[in-house]
Design a protein around this motif. Structure first.
Motif, PDB file in Angstrom:
ATOM      1  N   PHE A 196       0.830  -1.210   0.000  1.00 49.37           N
ATOM      2  CA  PHE A 196       0.000   0.000   0.000  1.00 49.37           C
ATOM      3  C   PHE A 196       0.862   1.256   0.000  1.00 49.37           C
ATOM      4  O   PHE A 196       2.016   1.250   0.444  1.00 49.37           O
ATOM      5  CB  PHE A 196      -0.948   0.003   1.202  1.00 49.37           C
ATOM      6  CG  PHE A 196      -0.265   0.019   2.535  1.00 49.37           C
ATOM      7  CD1 PHE A 196       0.084   1.220   3.154  1.00 49.37           C
ATOM      8  CD2 PHE A 196       0.023  -1.172   3.202  1.00 49.37           C
ATOM      9  CE1 PHE A 196       0.713   1.233   4.398  1.00 49.37           C
ATOM     10  CE2 PHE A 196       0.649  -1.161   4.447  1.00 49.37           C
ATOM     11  CZ  PHE A 196       0.996   0.040   5.044  1.00 49.37           C
ATOM     12  N   ASP A 197       0.261   2.334  -0.491  1.00 45.96           N
ATOM     13  CA  ASP A 197       0.925   3.620  -0.522  1.00 45.96           C
ATOM     14  C   ASP A 197       0.251   4.492   0.535  1.00 45.96           C
ATOM     15  O   ASP A 197      -0.895   4.916   0.363  1.00 45.96           O
ATOM     16  CB  ASP A 197       0.756   4.215  -1.937  1.00 45.96           C
ATOM     17  CG  ASP A 197       1.334   5.618  -2.013  1.00 45.96           C
ATOM     18  OD1 ASP A 197       1.984   6.040  -1.047  1.00 45.96           O
ATOM     19  OD2 ASP A 197       1.111   6.282  -3.045  1.00 45.96           O
ATOM     20  N   ILE A 198       0.959   4.739   1.628  1.00 46.73           N
ATOM     21  CA  ILE A 198       0.370   5.475   2.750  1.00 46.73           C
ATOM     22  C   ILE A 198      -0.031   6.897   2.337  1.00 46.73           C
ATOM     23  O   ILE A 198      -1.013   7.448   2.841  1.00 46.73           O
ATOM     24  CB  ILE A 198       1.308   5.466   3.987  1.00 46.73           C
ATOM     25  CG1 ILE A 198       0.582   5.925   5.248  1.00 46.73           C
ATOM     26  CG2 ILE A 198       2.571   6.254   3.743  1.00 46.73           C
ATOM     27  CD1 ILE A 198      -0.433   4.994   5.799  1.00 46.73           C
ATOM     28  N   GLY A 248       0.770  -5.801  14.493  1.00 49.59           N
ATOM     29  CA  GLY A 248       1.280  -4.488  14.854  1.00 49.59           C
ATOM     30  C   GLY A 248       1.347  -3.499  13.710  1.00 49.59           C
ATOM     31  O   GLY A 248       1.551  -2.309  13.942  1.00 49.59           O
ATOM     32  N   ILE A 249       1.157  -3.957  12.476  1.00 48.55           N
ATOM     33  CA  ILE A 249       1.220  -3.037  11.334  1.00 48.55           C
ATOM     34  C   ILE A 249       0.161  -1.946  11.487  1.00 48.55           C
ATOM     35  O   ILE A 249       0.375  -0.802  11.073  1.00 48.55           O
ATOM     36  CB  ILE A 249       1.053  -3.797   9.981  1.00 48.55           C
ATOM     37  CG1 ILE A 249       1.147  -2.855   8.777  1.00 48.55           C
ATOM     38  CG2 ILE A 249      -0.248  -4.580   9.913  1.00 48.55           C
ATOM     39  CD1 ILE A 249       2.493  -2.261   8.530  1.00 48.55           C
ATOM     40  N   SER A 250      -0.967  -2.300  12.114  1.00 48.54           N
ATOM     41  CA  SER A 250      -2.054  -1.318  12.241  1.00 48.54           C
ATOM     42  C   SER A 250      -1.599  -0.088  13.047  1.00 48.54           C
ATOM     43  O   SER A 250      -2.023   1.029  12.765  1.00 48.54           O
ATOM     44  CB  SER A 250      -3.265  -1.967  12.907  1.00 48.54           C
ATOM     45  OG  SER A 250      -2.861  -2.616  14.071  1.00 48.54           O
ATOM     46  N   HIS A 251      -0.749  -0.303  14.047  1.00 45.29           N
ATOM     47  CA  HIS A 251      -0.275   0.842  14.843  1.00 45.29           C
ATOM     48  C   HIS A 251       0.572   1.779  13.991  1.00 45.29           C
ATOM     49  O   HIS A 251       0.472   2.996  14.104  1.00 45.29           O
ATOM     50  CB  HIS A 251       0.521   0.353  16.057  1.00 45.29           C
ATOM     51  CG  HIS A 251      -0.371  -0.149  17.164  1.00 45.29           C
ATOM     52  ND1 HIS A 251      -1.166   0.684  17.899  1.00 45.29           N
ATOM     53  CD2 HIS A 251      -0.600  -1.399  17.617  1.00 45.29           C
ATOM     54  CE1 HIS A 251      -1.856  -0.014  18.785  1.00 45.29           C
ATOM     55  NE2 HIS A 251      -1.531  -1.303  18.625  1.00 45.29           N
ATOM     56  N   ARG A 252       1.405   1.172  13.136  1.00 44.83           N
ATOM     57  CA  ARG A 252       2.238   2.009  12.247  1.00 44.83           C
ATOM     58  C   ARG A 252       1.358   2.811  11.302  1.00 44.83           C
ATOM     59  O   ARG A 252       1.567   3.990  11.071  1.00 44.83           O
ATOM     60  CB  ARG A 252       3.189   1.148  11.408  1.00 44.83           C
ATOM     61  CG  ARG A 252       4.069   0.241  12.217  1.00 44.83           C
ATOM     62  CD  ARG A 252       5.053   1.082  12.995  1.00 44.83           C
ATOM     63  NE  ARG A 252       5.541   0.353  14.140  1.00 44.83           N
ATOM     64  CZ  ARG A 252       6.781   0.372  14.574  1.00 44.83           C
ATOM     65  NH1 ARG A 252       7.670   1.109  13.973  1.00 44.83           N
ATOM     66  NH2 ARG A 252       7.134  -0.318  15.623  1.00 44.83           N
ATOM     67  N   VAL A 253       0.363   2.129  10.745  1.00 46.52           N
ATOM     68  CA  VAL A 253      -0.545   2.788   9.793  1.00 46.52           C
ATOM     69  C   VAL A 253      -1.291   3.923  10.501  1.00 46.52           C
ATOM     70  O   VAL A 253      -1.377   5.048   9.994  1.00 46.52           O
ATOM     71  CB  VAL A 253      -1.531   1.756   9.183  1.00 46.52           C
ATOM     72  CG1 VAL A 253      -2.660   2.438   8.425  1.00 46.52           C
ATOM     73  CG2 VAL A 253      -0.785   0.777   8.275  1.00 46.52           C
ATOM     74  N   GLU A 258      -2.513   9.656  11.549  1.00 46.63           N
ATOM     75  CA  GLU A 258      -2.734  10.773  12.478  1.00 46.63           C
ATOM     76  C   GLU A 258      -1.709  11.881  12.244  1.00 46.63           C
ATOM     77  O   GLU A 258      -2.053  13.063  12.212  1.00 46.63           O
ATOM     78  CB  GLU A 258      -2.665  10.266  13.923  1.00 46.63           C
ATOM     79  CG  GLU A 258      -3.562  11.055  14.844  1.00 46.63           C
ATOM     80  CD  GLU A 258      -3.770  10.354  16.179  1.00 46.63           C
ATOM     81  OE1 GLU A 258      -4.931  10.173  16.566  1.00 46.63           O
ATOM     82  OE2 GLU A 258      -2.752   9.996  16.816  1.00 46.63           O
ATOM     83  N   LYS A 259      -0.453  11.448  12.051  1.00 53.26           N
ATOM     84  CA  LYS A 259       0.633  12.422  11.843  1.00 53.26           C
ATOM     85  C   LYS A 259       0.408  13.235  10.563  1.00 53.26           C
ATOM     86  O   LYS A 259       0.532  14.447  10.549  1.00 53.26           O
ATOM     87  CB  LYS A 259       1.958  11.655  11.745  1.00 53.26           C
ATOM     88  CG  LYS A 259       3.181  12.485  12.044  1.00 53.26           C
ATOM     89  CD  LYS A 259       4.403  11.617  12.266  1.00 53.26           C
ATOM     90  CE  LYS A 259       4.858  10.977  10.963  1.00 53.26           C
ATOM     91  NZ  LYS A 259       5.826   9.911  11.117  1.00 53.26           N
ATOM     92  N   ARG A 260       0.015  12.538   9.500  1.00 52.88           N
ATOM     93  CA  ARG A 260      -0.083  13.222   8.205  1.00 52.88           C
ATOM     94  C   ARG A 260      -1.388  13.980   8.003  1.00 52.88           C
ATOM     95  O   ARG A 260      -1.419  14.968   7.272  1.00 52.88           O
ATOM     96  CB  ARG A 260       0.063  12.201   7.065  1.00 52.88           C
ATOM     97  CG  ARG A 260       1.443  11.594   6.985  1.00 52.88           C
ATOM     98  CD  ARG A 260       1.458  10.512   5.943  1.00 52.88           C
ATOM     99  NE  ARG A 260       2.706   9.762   5.956  1.00 52.88           N
ATOM    100  CZ  ARG A 260       3.374   9.424   4.876  1.00 52.88           C
ATOM    101  NH1 ARG A 260       2.927   9.770   3.687  1.00 52.88           N
ATOM    102  NH2 ARG A 260       4.484   8.732   4.977  1.00 52.88           N
TER     103      ARG A 260
END
Ligand code: F6P
Length: 342
Positions: A196-198, A248-253, A258-260
């Motif tokens: 995926f492309d965040i 744990g990938i969900s936390h990174r996503v 939130e940051k972006r």
């Protein structure tokens, strides 16, 4: 005749329904005996078993888990265990073994079959990733649980105007994510098959949330990966079968979203809830059909085969074909899912 049965790998709704069906047809129809080995291949090696009959399997049809217990024990990784499997079958005067498992357990079954052990496989996994069968049992239950969770998360997301990131199981493939994403109306679904492309995910969320309240649900398969070099993700660890352990990938996503975007984002990891509890009616029926077909195959001496669902019929396929490739989400279904993103 005498047959052994074992359940290996992660547990899965419908395991008991398969065992019950094997026992029922073996004992009532053929007049055969069935031995249940405990904890997968480990029970065969360590001679832990008990006789199974219709009475012992009573009330197990709707029960989750497996009455035999299961493990990720791999006899090909334990000194002397491969020979023990052969002698265990011989000492117990077994004519063959029915192996109910996913990719790891069935790969062992295939390896044993190549070495002359009489085995029949039954495809089990909530991940639905076994090749050459259209469905593994347990998948329907997992999708139902994930869909219900998404429905519930939507109402709380709407109340708070949040993005909800829901992580579902799926190490290498995104069947649970894709199905529950379509069924639950996901804003986006991230699966291992499609990096995926965040950036695009965040842009879509910003556009969607612009100027008003709008909840979003992002469904993430645990094995989803970003396009190389676009996000930092933790290093993988591995189990006995060499399977990657994820989570744990969900936390990174969520952090990136939130940051972006600045939109409040929360994470729910469904985890083992997807594997526990009672199977759906569909899985009970499929498991029962698989169990009956497996004992028929054993009776016919169709060793080295696996029972499979094809065009709503139960057929026999070579175990070697079943474990050759993992089955990913079909491009057609993925296209359907994408039509509803953002
Ligand atoms: O049964 C398959 C599966 O549910 C995968 O989706 C998941 O990665 C794995 O099992 C985890 O199971 P365990 O922690 O029991 O090894």
């Amino acid at each position: 005749m005498r047959f052994g049965v074992l359940t290996g790998g992660g547990d899965c709704p419908g395991l008991n329904a398969v065992i019950r069906a094997v026992v029922r047809k073996a004992t009532r129809h053929y007049g055969d005996e069935v031995l249940g080995f405990t904890d997968g291949w480990q029970g065969v090696v360590e001679r832990h078993f008990r006789p199974l009959d219709v009475a012992t399997m009573q009330h197990t049809l709707p029960q989750g888990g497996t009455v035999l217990g299961t493990s990720r024990y791999n006899p090909f990784k334990v000194d002397g265990a491969v020979d023990e499997v052969f002698t265990s079958l011989k000492d117990n005067e077994l004519d063959g073994l029915i192996v109910i498992g996913g990719e790891g357990t069935l790969s062992c079954a295939n390896e044993f079959s190549q070495r002359g052990l009489p085995v029949v496989g039954v495809p089990k996994t909530i991940d639905n990733d076994i090749g050459v069968t259209e469905r593994t049992f347990g998948f329907d239950t997992a999708v139902s649980i994930a869909t219900e969770a998404i429905d519930r998360l939507r109402t709380t997301a709407e109340s708070h105007n949040r993005v909800m990131v829901v992580e579902v199981m799926g190490r290498h493939v995104g069947h649970i994510a894709t199905w529950s994403g379509i069924a639950g109306g996901a804003t986006a679904t991230l699966i291992p098959e499609e990096p995926f492309d965040i950036d695009s995910v965040c842009q879509a969320l910003e556009a969607r949330h612009e100027g008003g309240r709008y909840a979003s649900l992002i469904v993430v398969a645990e094995g989803a990966k970003p396009v190389a070099g676009t996000m930092n993700i933790p290093e993988d660890t591995y189990d006995e079968f060499g399977h990657v352990r994820l989570g744990g990938i969900s936390h990174r996503v969520a952090d990136e979203i939130e940051k972006r975007t600045g939109i409040e984002t929360r994470v729910t990891i469904l985890g083992y809830v997807q594997r526990g509890g009672t199977p759906t009616a569909f899985d009970r029926v499929l498991s029962t059909r698989y169990g009956v077909a497996a004992i028929d195959a054993a009776r016919d001496g169709a060793w080295g085969s696996m029972v499979a669902l094809r065009s709503d019929e139960i057929v026999r396929v070579p175990l070697s074909d079943a474990v050759a490739d993992l089955k990913g989400v079909s491009p057609q279904l993925w296209d359907v899912a994408q039509q509803f993103f953002a």
